[in-house]
Structure formats: structure tokens, C-alpha cells
Design a protein around this motif. Structure first.
Motif, PDB file in Angstrom:
ATOM      1  N   VAL A 236      20.356  14.039  -8.487  1.00 34.62           N
ATOM      2  CA  VAL A 236      20.250  14.797  -7.240  1.00 34.62           C
ATOM      3  C   VAL A 236      19.748  13.906  -6.104  1.00 34.62           C
ATOM      4  N   VAL A 237      18.699  13.120  -6.379  1.00 36.17           N
ATOM      5  CA  VAL A 237      18.144  12.253  -5.336  1.00 36.17           C
ATOM      6  C   VAL A 237      19.154  11.200  -4.904  1.00 36.17           C
ATOM      7  N   GLN A 238      19.831  10.573  -5.851  1.00 33.94           N
ATOM      8  CA  GLN A 238      20.798   9.526  -5.517  1.00 33.94           C
ATOM      9  C   GLN A 238      22.005  10.091  -4.775  1.00 33.94           C
ATOM     10  N   ALA A 239      22.482  11.260  -5.204  1.00 37.72           N
ATOM     11  CA  ALA A 239      23.614  11.867  -4.504  1.00 37.72           C
ATOM     12  C   ALA A 239      23.230  12.220  -3.073  1.00 37.72           C
ATOM     13  N   ARG A 253      26.880   2.063  -5.474  1.00 38.74           N
ATOM     14  CA  ARG A 253      25.703   1.784  -6.296  1.00 38.74           C
ATOM     15  C   ARG A 253      25.079   3.088  -6.819  1.00 38.74           C
ATOM     16  N   ALA A 254      25.010   4.103  -5.958  1.00 35.59           N
ATOM     17  CA  ALA A 254      24.439   5.377  -6.381  1.00 35.59           C
ATOM     18  C   ALA A 254      25.271   6.020  -7.488  1.00 35.59           C
ATOM     19  N   LEU A 255      26.600   5.963  -7.353  1.00 40.01           N
ATOM     20  CA  LEU A 255      27.468   6.537  -8.390  1.00 40.01           C
ATOM     21  C   LEU A 255      27.322   5.783  -9.705  1.00 40.01           C
ATOM     22  N   ALA A 256      27.185   4.469  -9.631  1.00 38.82           N
ATOM     23  CA  ALA A 256      26.993   3.689 -10.859  1.00 38.82           C
ATOM     24  C   ALA A 256      25.668   4.046 -11.521  1.00 38.82           C
ATOM     25  N   ARG A 301      14.340   2.902  -8.713  1.00 36.24           N
ATOM     26  CA  ARG A 301      14.637   2.078  -7.539  1.00 36.24           C
ATOM     27  C   ARG A 301      16.021   2.386  -6.984  1.00 36.24           C
ATOM     28  N   SER A 302      16.973   2.643  -7.886  1.00 31.81           N
ATOM     29  CA  SER A 302      18.334   2.929  -7.425  1.00 31.81           C
ATOM     30  C   SER A 302      18.410   4.234  -6.661  1.00 31.81           C
ATOM     31  N   SER A 303      17.423   5.112  -6.849  1.00 32.31           N
ATOM     32  CA  SER A 303      17.407   6.375  -6.117  1.00 32.31           C
ATOM     33  C   SER A 303      16.788   6.230  -4.733  1.00 32.31           C
ATOM     34  N   GLY A 304      16.315   5.039  -4.407  1.00 33.42           N
ATOM     35  CA  GLY A 304      15.737   4.805  -3.100  1.00 33.42           C
ATOM     36  C   GLY A 304      14.235   4.642  -3.104  1.00 33.42           C
ATOM     37  N   LEU A 334       7.492   9.466 -13.245  1.00 33.50           N
ATOM     38  CA  LEU A 334       8.437   9.031 -12.215  1.00 33.50           C
ATOM     39  C   LEU A 334       9.307  10.193 -11.745  1.00 33.50           C
ATOM     40  N   THR A 335       9.714  11.045 -12.681  1.00 38.17           N
ATOM     41  CA  THR A 335      10.527  12.209 -12.307  1.00 38.17           C
ATOM     42  C   THR A 335       9.759  13.117 -11.368  1.00 38.17           C
ATOM     43  N   ASN A 336       8.492  13.365 -11.658  1.00 40.83           N
ATOM     44  CA  ASN A 336       7.684  14.209 -10.781  1.00 40.83           C
ATOM     45  C   ASN A 336       7.552  13.614  -9.389  1.00 40.83           C
ATOM     46  N   ALA A 337       7.363  12.291  -9.344  1.00 45.20           N
ATOM     47  CA  ALA A 337       7.234  11.645  -8.032  1.00 45.20           C
ATOM     48  C   ALA A 337       8.503  11.812  -7.212  1.00 45.20           C
ATOM     49  N   LEU A 338       9.675  11.597  -7.852  1.00 46.81           N
ATOM     50  CA  LEU A 338      10.933  11.725  -7.122  1.00 46.81           C
ATOM     51  C   LEU A 338      11.236  13.175  -6.767  1.00 46.81           C
ATOM     52  N   ARG A 339      10.901  14.085  -7.675  1.00 46.56           N
ATOM     53  CA  ARG A 339      11.242  15.492  -7.443  1.00 46.56           C
ATOM     54  C   ARG A 339      10.407  16.095  -6.328  1.00 46.56           C
TER      55      ARG A 339
END
Length: 412
Positions: A236-239, A253-256, A301-304, A334-339
Motif C-alpha cells: 500500500v505504501v509503495q503503490a 522500482r516500487a512494482l519490483a 527503504r523501497s517504500s520511501g 517496521l510495519t507499525n512505523a510505516l502503517r
């Protein structure tokens, strides 16, 4: 007018159930031993009350001695299941806790002297109750035949009943016999539950087995939550970042990264499904350990997110359970931080020495505001449960304007 109908149904229903008569047959089978012994001594050609008492008492020691054989309890349990209880469990030859719960009767050999004593009481009860049921059945049948005008060798009611009223009273002994059949069968079933039911040791074993299954289910639920939650959050974050950037190179890069994250999540899902199906096959790959933390950091990192990671100590030599659980805890942090905070700077510190592993994850809060009910989410609860199972501790709190997750695990 309708009030007697439920009462009538409750009276008639036991008479049309097959189990009522299998219970009665089970009870009468117990009379075979005292009847066979009574034919030898004192003889049953013209028995009196004393003769019946002797026939009932003499077989007690040998019958009780049969209970010393451990398999006697199993044989009696299987027979009781077959004849005293309706349902498919009657034909199950194992002694599983599920079958015990369905019938209340265990079908395992005696494992203690208490089991042997209860089996002995059951065998004696079955013999004595069976003899009493047989005698009462014969007597009631004689009464019914005599009142109906059918000649019997030894009339029992000739001097008590007027001849004109006898035909009208003939159904009463038959009804009494039906009541005896129902009541005797239910008594047999209740005593079987009491004397052939699981022992304390078996109940404890069943409770331990149930606890282990619940713990395994909780572990599987945590695995699914952590792996799939992490994968979906990153996707979700990368998209969202790719759509906002409108840069073809960044989108590629995001799709990969989404593809790689999805592939890893599918592997985790297949591993968990193999456990749930109980196919006996080993999962294709082992659960990842902390030595593969670089994959998690690269995904974040790939999610920004800007991840500053510092891993010190021999993490590749950590005990297997500690390494695997620490990987899942880092994944959830890490998931909690991104979410909840988005692609913000995240600091990861992993320190391992000879006795303890410490994991620290920190990130700034969005707009400097703490999350609602901090520490109440299922992910953080899972981190604390994992740490507690390993004898460690995990804390999550707002500190110095950021969200901090601290985990400490013993290595011995």
C-alpha cells in the motif's frame, strides 16, 4: 388442551429410541455371570431369596479381579460407548479426548490403581444391577401374563387382585417394565460416565493437549498477522508513493519491491497453510531469522522510509527460536512505523552479546501526536507475547517525541 402434548412426547420419545433398548441389553448382559454361577451353586431350580443373594455375592471377587487387567477398562469403555450412547463415536476405537468429551467415557487401558478400582466398581455394579434388572423383568412379565389370564406356573397376584379387575390391570406391569427399561438404561449410562470417565491424569493430559493446540493456533495467527500485514502495508505504501511521484523509474522500482514482498508473503502463507492442513509434509523453507534482516530493511527503504540500521554482534549464531521470533518482531515494528507514521526516518538498533539480544526500533510521530491508545494494537500485543514466550520483555511507548519499541531477549 395443548399442555399434555409436550408431556406425552417426553414420555413416549425414549420408547422409540434405539439407544433405550441397547442400554437395557447392556444392563441385562451383566446378569450372565451371576446366573451362570448360580446354576452351579446354589442351583436355580427353585431358588429362594437366600439363593439369589448367594448367586449375587459369590462372583464379586473374581469379577473385581478382572479389573486388574489394564485392558479390561478399555474393553468396558468401548462396549459402553457402543451400547449406551447414540452417534458415530460409538464406533471409534481410539481413546481420544474428543471422543471422551462426546460420551464422557474413556476407552484407554487402566494407567493407575485408581483406574483399576473404578473399573472393579463398574464391573460389580454392572453384574449386580444386571441381575436385579433381570429378576424384576421376569417378575413383571409374570404379573402381566397372570393378570391377562394366561396361566403361569407360580401365580404371584392371585390372592391380591379380584378376578373381574385382573384384565384391566394387565397393562400396568407392562408399563412398569417400560419405565424400568428407560430408568435402568439411564442409570447404567450415568454410572458409566462416573466410573469409566477420564481419570484426573487423562483430564490433565487432555487439558495440556488443548493448551498446546491453542498456543499453536495463536502462533500461527501471529505469523499470518506479521507476514501478511507487513507485505500488505509495504504494498500500500509503495503503490501510494509511486502514484504520487509520477516517475516511471520510481514506479518500476516500487512494482519490483511489491513483487518481491508479495512473493515472500506467499511463501510464508504456504508454510502456515501446511501447518494448518496437518499433511505431515515439512514446509518448503524454514522461517526467516534475524540474519535475514537486510531483506526487511531493504523493503522498508523501497517504500520511501529512511532506515538507519546498526546491527552488531553475532546475529547469525543466535539460537533458532530467538532468531526467528526477533525477525518477526522487527518485521512488526517496521510495519507499525510505516502503517501509522508513513515513510518517515526509522532507527533500528540490534545488539547481540553472549547472554542477551536487544532490539530497538524508533520513529518520529506524525505531527508530533502520539497514536490513540498507544500499545493496544494486535501487532504490539503479538510482540509482547513473542518476547514473553522466550523469557524476555518488550515495551512500546512514546519517548522524546518519537515512538520507541524496545525488546530484550535472553539467549540462555
Amino acid at each position: 388442551m395443548s399442555a399434555p402434548l409436550p408431556l406425552l412426547r417426553s414420555l413416549v420419545r425414549p420408547l422409540v429410541r434405539a439407544v433405550t433398548y441397547t442400554r437395557w441389553l447392556h444392563l441385562l448382559i451383566g446378569s450372565i455371570v451371576p446366573l451362570a454361577g448360580g446354576l452351579i451353586y446354589p442351583g436355580l431350580s427353585s431358588p429362594g431369596p437366600v439363593d439369589w443373594l448367594i448367586a449375587a455375592a459369590l462372583p464379586v471377587p473374581p469379577v473385581a479381579a478382572v479389573a486388574l487387567v489394564p485392558s479390561a477398562r478399555r474393553a468396558e469403555g468401548l462396549q459402553a460407548r457402543l451400547m449406551l450412547f447414540p452417534g458415530k463415536h460409538a464406533r471409534v476405537r481410539g481413546g481420544t479426548s474428543a471422543d471422551d468429551a462426546a460420551t464422557g467415557v474413556s476407552a484407554t487401558p487402566s494407567a493407575s490403581w485408581t483406574d483399576r478400582g473404578r473399573t472393579a466398581l463398574w464391573l460389580v455394579f454392572r453384574m449386580e444391577a444386571g441381575l436385579a434388572a433381570w429378576l424384576l423383568s421376569i417378575w413383571l412379565l409374570q404379573c402381566a401374563l397372570e393378570l391377562a389370564g394366561v396361566g403361569v406356573e407360580e401365580p404371584v397376584l392371585a390372592s391380591l387382585t379380584p378376578p373381574s379387575a385382573a384384565p384391566f390391570l394387565a397393562p400396568l406391569p407392562a408399563l412398569a417394565l417400560l419405565v424400568l427399561v428407560v430408568a435402568g438404561g439411564r442409570l447404567d449410562e450415568r454410572v458409566a460416565r462416573r466410573l469409566l470417565g477420564p481419570s484426573v491424569k487423562e483430564r490433565m493430559a487432555a487439558l495440556e493437549d488443548r493448551t498446546e493446540r491453542l498456543l499453536e493456533r495463536n502462533r500461527i495467527a501471529r505469523e499470518l498477522h506479521d507476514s501478511l500485514g507487513h507485505a500488505l502495508t509495504l504494498a500500500v505504501v509503495q503503490a501510494g508513493a509511486a502514484r504520487a511521484a509520477k516517475d516511471p523509474e520510481f514506479t518500476d522500482r516500487a512494482l519490483a519491491a511489491i513483487e518481491e514482498t508479495g512473493r515472500s508473503a506467499l511463501e510464508d502463507l504456504e508454510r502456515v497453510l501446511l501447518l494448518l492442513r496437518e499433511t505431515g509434509r515439512r514446509p518448503a523453507g524454514a522461517s526467516p531469522g534475524l540474519d535475514e534482516a537486510a531483506r526487511l530493511l531493504d523493503s522498508a527503504r523501497s517504500s520511501g522510509a529512511r532506515v538507519d540500521a546498526d546491527i552488531t554482534g553475532p546475529v547469525e549464531d543466535l539460537p533458532g527460536p530467538v532468531s526467528r521470533e526477533a525477525y518477526r518482531m522487527l518485521q512488526e515494528a517496521l510495519t507499525n512505523a510505516l502503517r501509522h507514521a508513513g515513510p518517515v526516518p526509522v532507527t533500528v538498533r540490534v545488539t547481540a552479546d553472549a547472554t542477551r539480544l536487544r532490539l530497538q526500533v524508533a520513529n518520529p510521530l506524525p505531527d508530533g501526536r502520539p497514536p490513540a491508545a498507544p500499545g493496544s494494537g494486535s501487532g504490539l500485543r503479538g510482540i509482547r507475547e513473542r518476547a514473553a514466550l522466550l523469557g524476555g520483555e518488550a515495551k512500546a511507548a512514546v519517548r522524546d517525541g518519537g515512538w520507541h519499541v524496545d525488546v530484550s531477549l535472553p539467549l540462555r
